[in-house]
Design a protein around this motif. Structure first.
Motif, PDB file in Angstrom:
ATOM      1  N   THR A  36      20.364  -0.478 -96.708  1.00  0.00           N
ATOM      2  CA  THR A  36      19.347  -0.226 -95.599  1.00  0.00           C
ATOM      3  C   THR A  36      18.523  -1.526 -95.312  1.00  0.00           C
ATOM      4  N   SER A  89      15.954  -2.909 -86.538  1.00  0.00           N
ATOM      5  CA  SER A  89      16.971  -2.619 -85.503  1.00  0.00           C
ATOM      6  C   SER A  89      16.725  -3.282 -84.151  1.00  0.00           C
ATOM      7  N   GLN A 123      25.338   2.208 -89.023  1.00  0.00           N
ATOM      8  CA  GLN A 123      24.689   3.121 -88.219  1.00  0.00           C
ATOM      9  C   GLN A 123      23.471   2.708 -87.764  1.00  0.00           C
ATOM     10  N   LEU A 173      19.801   3.221 -86.636  1.00  0.00           N
ATOM     11  CA  LEU A 173      18.507   4.415 -86.488  1.00  0.00           C
ATOM     12  C   LEU A 173      17.619   3.514 -85.519  1.00  0.00           C
TER      13      LEU A 173
END
Length: 278
Positions: A229, A233, A266, A268
């Protein structure tokens, strides 16, 4: 012939109380005792740098100077006098930069890019800050997209003037720089454009698709090292992206899109997560 301002392989001829004398085609020259490697014997060969001491005598040393004759270097000003500046270059005697070889007056502690050459009139090693006069006038042999070795030579309102492959001048625009640079740095760059005047526009990132692939690989590696992580973004601030990844937001978004299309991440609102990672 003895190469003044460069390294020479010379034979030890005789010993004296204060050092050794080395033989050359230009006569014997001294290497002071403090520079003689332990265990050196008469008849041994030594790799030494040859220059002139404060009394203009040829002298040898095993010290490594920061620049040799016919090289570019970014050096610090140790002192300034009525005749010019004196630069630190790793030897006992400083390198002389005459006022006539400066674009503007310098001050002690300032860093300046110079070209080192042998003055034909005085047979002394001197420096000039007018380094651009010693670049090649031949057309650049490479092409757009080529990887090149850069030497950061000066800074202007537009960006950094760089010496490309030791032969040609290029410009690295500020919007192509995403990490701190200082005079004398030698990053790898990429030719973005060859201008009609022969000068080059340079980028620190690969061009086009190759740039996105490299950035995607770096992002993937960073994610794995961070436990899957990252607090980044496509909405993150450019400074945050640069601080963590050393790339622009534009390149980051290309890399992010590449990994997303491959089903590896992914997306987010405030972070990016590897698929399958908790």
């Amino acid at each position: 012939m003895l190469a003044l301002g460069d390294f020479n392989e010379l034979e030890v001829a005789r010993a004296v109380d204060f050092g050794l004398y080395l033989t050359s085609d230009d006569g014997d020259l001294l290497i002071p005792g403090k520079y003689v490697p332990e265990g050196t014997q008469i008849g041994d060969w030594l790799r030494v740098f040859v220059y002139r001491d404060s009394e203009d005598r040829l002298i040898a040393t095993t010290l490594e100077p920061l620049a040799r004759v016919n090289q570019f270097a970014a050096l610090s000003v140790r002192d300034v006098s009525s005749v010019g500046a004196f630069l630190e270059w790793g030897l006992e005697k400083d390198l002389f930069l005459p006022y006539s070889n400066q674009w503007h007056n310098l001050r002690a502690g300032q860093r300046v890019t110079v070209y080192v050459y042998l003055d034909e009139t005085t047979d002394r090693i001197v420096a000039t800050a007018k380094w651009d006069r010693y670049l090649s006038e031949e057309p650049f042999a490479g092409q757009v997209g080529d990887a090149v070795q850069l030497f950061v030579a000066s800074e202007s309102d537009m960006g950094y003037s760089v010496i490309v492959n030791g032969t040609h001048q290029g410009l690295l625009y500020y919007n192509e720089v995403f990490r701190p640079l200082r005079l004398g740095d030698t990053p790898t760059g990429y030719v973005r454009q060859i201008r009609p005047d022969g000068k080059l526009d340079i980028s620190l990132q690969k061009l086009g698709y190759d740039e996105a692939l490299d950035a995607a690989d770096l992002l993937l590696e960073t994610l794995r090292k961070s436990g899957g992580t990252l607090p980044l973004s496509d909405k993150s601030e450019p400074d945050d992206i640069y601080r963590r990844l050393g790339m622009s937001k534009k390149v980051f978004k290309k890399a992010l899109g590449s990994l997303y299309k491959r089903g590896l991440v992914q997306l987010l609102p405030e972070q990016t997560r590897l698929v399958g990672e908790e």
